[in-house]
Design a protein around this motif. Structure first.
Motif, short mmCIF file in Angstrom:
data_model
loop_
_atom_site.label_atom_id
_atom_site.label_comp_id
_atom_site.label_asym_id
_atom_site.label_seq_id
_atom_site.Cartn_x
_atom_site.Cartn_y
_atom_site.Cartn_z
N ILE A 24 -49.91 7.03 15.59
CA ILE A 24 -48.89 6.04 14.76
C ILE A 24 -49.52 5.22 13.75
O ILE A 24 -48.93 5.33 12.70
N VAL A 25 -50.66 4.85 14.08
CA VAL A 25 -51.26 3.62 13.20
C VAL A 25 -51.94 4.42 11.95
O VAL A 25 -51.63 3.94 10.83
N ASN A 26 -52.62 5.80 12.32
CA ASN A 26 -52.80 6.40 11.19
C ASN A 26 -51.76 6.89 10.07
O ASN A 26 -51.92 6.79 8.96
N LYS A 82 -35.42 6.68 27.98
CA LYS A 82 -36.82 6.33 28.24
C LYS A 82 -37.64 5.21 27.39
O LYS A 82 -37.15 4.82 26.25
N PRO A 83 -38.60 4.33 27.89
CA PRO A 83 -39.16 3.49 27.09
C PRO A 83 -39.83 3.93 25.90
O PRO A 83 -39.55 3.29 24.81
N GLU A 84 -40.14 5.17 25.56
CA GLU A 84 -40.54 5.56 24.36
C GLU A 84 -39.51 5.81 23.45
O GLU A 84 -39.78 5.67 22.16
N GLU A 85 -38.26 6.26 23.90
CA GLU A 85 -37.24 6.15 22.99
C GLU A 85 -36.91 4.94 22.45
O GLU A 85 -36.56 4.88 21.17
N VAL A 86 -36.68 3.91 23.08
CA VAL A 86 -36.47 2.70 22.82
C VAL A 86 -37.58 2.15 21.89
O VAL A 86 -36.94 1.76 20.67
N ALA A 87 -38.69 2.40 22.07
CA ALA A 87 -40.04 1.92 21.23
C ALA A 87 -39.76 2.70 19.81
O ALA A 87 -40.18 2.17 18.87
N GLN A 88 -39.48 3.94 20.09
CA GLN A 88 -39.43 4.88 18.64
C GLN A 88 -38.41 4.20 17.81
O GLN A 88 -38.60 4.21 16.49
N LEU A 91 -39.54 1.19 16.30
CA LEU A 91 -40.80 1.56 15.45
C LEU A 91 -39.96 1.91 13.95
O LEU A 91 -40.59 1.62 12.90
N ASP A 92 -39.09 2.71 14.20
CA ASP A 92 -38.47 3.12 12.79
C ASP A 92 -38.01 1.99 12.17
O ASP A 92 -37.91 1.98 10.99
N TYR A 93 -37.18 1.27 12.99
CA TYR A 93 -36.54 -0.08 12.14
C TYR A 93 -37.65 -0.79 11.39
O TYR A 93 -37.41 -1.11 10.49
N ILE A 94 -38.91 -1.04 11.93
CA ILE A 94 -39.75 -2.02 11.58
C ILE A 94 -40.54 -1.29 10.32
O ILE A 94 -41.05 -1.99 9.68
N ASP A 95 -40.52 0.03 10.46
CA ASP A 95 -41.24 0.79 9.49
C ASP A 95 -40.39 0.64 8.03
O ASP A 95 -40.91 0.29 7.01
N LEU A 112 -39.39 -16.60 11.63
CA LEU A 112 -40.12 -17.08 12.63
C LEU A 112 -39.88 -17.19 14.02
O LEU A 112 -40.82 -16.90 15.00
N ASP A 113 -38.67 -17.30 14.52
CA ASP A 113 -38.07 -17.36 15.76
C ASP A 113 -37.45 -16.02 15.93
O ASP A 113 -37.14 -15.42 14.92
N TRP A 114 -37.33 -15.88 17.27
CA TRP A 114 -36.51 -14.52 17.58
C TRP A 114 -35.35 -14.42 16.96
O TRP A 114 -34.32 -15.36 16.77
N SER A 115 -34.95 -13.30 16.22
CA SER A 115 -33.75 -12.85 15.46
C SER A 115 -33.02 -11.62 16.16
O SER A 115 -34.04 -10.66 16.61
N GLN A 116 -31.89 -11.35 16.37
CA GLN A 116 -31.11 -10.19 16.92
C GLN A 116 -31.19 -8.89 15.87
O GLN A 116 -30.40 -9.51 14.76
N HIS A 117 -31.44 -7.98 16.20
CA HIS A 117 -31.10 -6.79 15.21
C HIS A 117 -30.73 -5.69 16.02
O HIS A 117 -30.85 -5.69 17.10
N GLN A 118 -30.15 -4.61 15.38
CA GLN A 118 -29.60 -3.40 15.87
C GLN A 118 -29.98 -2.11 15.20
O GLN A 118 -29.78 -2.27 13.74
#
Length: 160
Positions: A24-26, A82-88, A91-95, A112-118
């Motif tokens: 992923i990092v690469n 699965k946790p991997e599905e949530v993380a993916q 990850l797509d969002y932050i990409d 700077l502080d937590w903001s909600q996203h979907q």
């Protein structure tokens, strides 16, 4: 509502193995290489029964600058995945954010502080902050050398 807390990775189960995290990092480093100024990405992702969290940091190779972006999803609300599905999904969002950040000459920042996203019907929170690590080290050195005065100086933390 429960207070959001980004946990130490020692308390979590890794979302991906070392090989998958490196892949992923690469991919991110390759995708954004043209925008880098002696920089690269780092990633940490973990979960427990309550939350899934990811930290993607843009880091100067000389460790003088660090821009960590933290994402946190209350996993108990999405335990059918699965946790991997949530993380993916996160990850797509932050990409998408990193693309906007680099495309707009680094003038777009997450709060700077937590903001909600979907994204894809998954609700999560994110925050980010830029750290000039070299300046922090210089300030610490200055305070060690010249003292703190009689005033108590407490470290700054968004967790307090």
């Amino acid at each position: 509502m429960q207070k959001l807390a980004f946990l130490s990775y020692e308390l979590l189960t890794p979302v991906w193995g070392e090989a998958e995290s490196t892949k992923i990092v690469n991919l991110l480093n390759t995708k954004y290489f043209v925008y880098f100024n002696k920089e690269s990405f780092e990633i940490e992702a973990g979960f427990n029964k309550v939350q899934v969290q990811i930290k993607i940091s843009l880091k100067k190779n000389d460790n003088s600058f660090l821009y960590p972006v933290e994402l946190l999803c209350m996993y108990e609300d999405y335990s059918h995945l699965k946790p991997e599905e949530v993380a993916q999904i996160m990850l797509d969002y932050i990409d998408t954010y990193w693309f906007e950040y680099f495309s707009d000459d680094r003038n777009v920042f997450v709060p700077l502080d937590w903001s909600q996203h979907q994204c894809e019907n998954i609700c999560f929170f994110l925050r980010g902050f830029i750290r000039h690590v070299s300046l922090e080290m210089q300030a610490d050195s200055l305070l060690r050398e010249h003292g703190y005065d009689e005033r108590e100086i407490c470290p700054i933390s968004s967790e307090t």
